[in-house]
Design a protein around this motif. Structure first.
Motif, PDB file in Angstrom:
ATOM      1  N   ALA A  27      80.471  18.356  -5.022  1.00  0.00           N
ATOM      2  CA  ALA A  27      80.175  17.163  -4.227  1.00  0.00           C
ATOM      3  C   ALA A  27      78.900  17.355  -3.418  1.00  0.00           C
ATOM      4  N   PHE A  28      78.761  18.535  -2.826  1.00  0.00           N
ATOM      5  CA  PHE A  28      77.560  18.825  -2.040  1.00  0.00           C
ATOM      6  C   PHE A  28      76.314  18.735  -2.913  1.00  0.00           C
ATOM      7  N   GLN A  29      76.380  19.319  -4.109  1.00  0.00           N
ATOM      8  CA  GLN A  29      75.226  19.297  -5.009  1.00  0.00           C
ATOM      9  C   GLN A  29      74.942  17.880  -5.497  1.00  0.00           C
ATOM     10  N   PHE A  30      76.013  17.142  -5.777  1.00  0.00           N
ATOM     11  CA  PHE A  30      75.875  15.750  -6.223  1.00  0.00           C
ATOM     12  C   PHE A  30      75.179  14.913  -5.156  1.00  0.00           C
ATOM     13  N   VAL A  31      75.601  15.075  -3.916  1.00  0.00           N
ATOM     14  CA  VAL A  31      74.977  14.344  -2.810  1.00  0.00           C
ATOM     15  C   VAL A  31      73.511  14.733  -2.674  1.00  0.00           C
ATOM     16  N   GLN A  32      73.225  16.029  -2.755  1.00  0.00           N
ATOM     17  CA  GLN A  32      71.840  16.499  -2.654  1.00  0.00           C
ATOM     18  C   GLN A  32      70.967  15.883  -3.738  1.00  0.00           C
TER      19      GLN A  32
END
Length: 452
Positions: free
Chosen positions: A244-249
């Motif tokens: 999720a963190f990478q997707f948001v980034q």
């Protein structure tokens, strides 16, 4: 970090397995209440509702769902859903359902946890690492023999316990799942006496040394299988968080978020004055400012811009009311920093909702069911509030003076709606539903506070 949603999903999966979710438990004026909806309502009901014999508990839960449906239908009949503010709130609730589906599609389908992963986590969980921690202002030389770090007398982070020892001073007691995945992997790979390479974080270099490994009692193979699903769930959650963190980034990188300094300063200084005067408490969820007119002059001012839109002060107040983010009242600087974080979260929500709409996720049954639940809750609440407001307006008295009369009128309305409704309950389907406390002598309160 909130774990209730994930655990509720686990509970639901355990109880819904093998049950026909397409069956209808009840029909309320043509509105079908399905098995899935009933199970979710049951598992999130307070103990006071689900205590007692199964038939009684199920009946009370179904009554609560039925009342919510009838109130929402009555709110629609009265046109409360046509109010511009309500329309905006409903769109925000639909946006939230779209975002949840977007993340499910992007992340959960990619997470696979093997038995080997669970076993590795289980073995790590049987150990407690004694770790020393040093912080350096500059990168140390490559020759480790010349290092002479001063081991910090502070914990690595708030989740890690610490202990004073005579030999090593303060040591951090690191257990599995206390730290982020990368640092955990590094620390658990060390031998006693080993130091890590310098790790750059927050403009400082961190060095860790493993001084002892405390092994817990060796558990049996049977114990692993009993706990395997716990570890599978924890690992899934951790991996989902990383994805999720990478997707948001990845998505937000192209948005080029810019916060308008002038407007930010005006808003933060105004709020800080209100905090100092004890007129508002920014850490409390709900309305950011109880006196809307005091922010009227800057309500249309641009607070932030991004590639696909803009955020005004009024937009910020709206999103804060719908999804409160805790703002700091420790100092003006802390308040400003928390405002920046809140702006980032709200802009992210806007961007992801539009991304989900562009992918036509709003048409999916899962999104419609999710949104439908929150829509009914909102409209039911609007109807109850409208009764209170009407009494205040017609009597000219203060809200607290009409509370009892409003409560009585609301009860009478609920009775009338139930009496005149066309309700058909499928008792066979209802009593065949299995919930997580099936067969237990005592009902368990499964995170009722999360939704009630």
């Amino acid at each position: 970090m909130r774990s209730a949603p994930l655990l509720l999903i686990v509970i639901y999966l355990l109880t819904a397995c093998g049950q026909d979710s397409q069956q209808s438990v009840s029909q309320v004026n043509g509105r079908s209440i399905g098995v899935d909806e009933f199970i979710f309502a049951y598992e999130t009901s307070p103990r006071s509702v689900i205590t007692g014999p199964k038939a009684s508990a199920y009946g009370k839960v179904l009554d609560r769902i039925t009342e919510r449906v009838l109130l929402a239908q009555e709110a629609e009949r009265r046109g409360l859903d046509n109010d511009p503010t309500t329309q905006r709130e409903l769109k925000q609730l639909e946006d939230s359902a779209i975002r949840r589906e977007l993340f499910r599609q992007q992340i959960r389908s990619e997470v696979v946890v093997s038995e080997t992963d669970c076993r590795d986590a289980f073995m790590k969980a049987q150990q407690t690492l004694w770790v020393q921690h040093a912080i350096l202002d500059q990168e140390p030389p490559t020759e480790t023999e010349s290092w002479n770090p001063e081991w910090e007398q502070v914990s690595i982070n708030g989740a890690v316990k610490s202990m004073k020892t005579s030999e090593y001073g303060l040591v951090n007691l690191v257990s599995w799942n206390d730290l982020d995945q990368n640092l955990e992997d590094i620390l658990f790979s060390l031998e006693v006496g080993d130091l890590t390479a310098p790790l750059l974080k927050n403009q400082a270099y961190h060095i860790f040394r493993l001084v002892n490994i405390e092994s817990n009692q060796i558990l049996s193979e049977n114990e692993f299988y009993l706990q395997q699903e716990h570890y599978r769930s924890a690992i899934s959650k951790r991996r989902e968080h990383a994805l999720a963190f990478q997707f948001v980034q990845d998505v937000m990188q192209t948005e080029q978020l810019i916060i308008r300094r002038k407007t930010m300063d005006q808003l933060s200084h105004f709020l800080w004055q209100q905090v100092e005067a004890e007129k508002i408490k920014v850490e409390s969820p709900g309305e950011l400012n109880p006196e809307p007119n005091t922010l009227e002059a800057m309500s249309g001012d641009e607070l932030a811009t991004f590639a696909s839109g803009r955020l005004t002060v009024e937009d910020f107040r709206f999103y804060y009311r719908m999804n409160p983010y805790e703002l700091s009242d420790k100092s003006l600087n802390d308040l400003q920093n928390s405002l920046v974080n809140a702006i980032g979260i709200y802009v992210r929500d806007i961007v992801f909702a539009e991304k989900g709409r562009a992918e036509d996720l709003a048409r999916l049954p899962s999104v419609q069911e999710d949104f439908g639940y929150w829509r009914e809750r909102l409209l039911a609440g609007k109807l109850e509030n409208s009764i209170k407001e009407n009494l205040v307006n017609t009597t000219g008295t203060e809200p607290e003076d009409t509370a009892q009369a409003a409560s009585l009128e609301f009860e009478q309305l609920c009775e009338s709606l139930t009496k005149n409704a066309k309700i058909k309950i499928n008792e066979k389907v209802l009593m065949s539903i299995q919930t997580s406390d099936e067969g237990l002598g005592r009902k368990i309160d499964f995170f009722a506070g999360y939704l009630n």
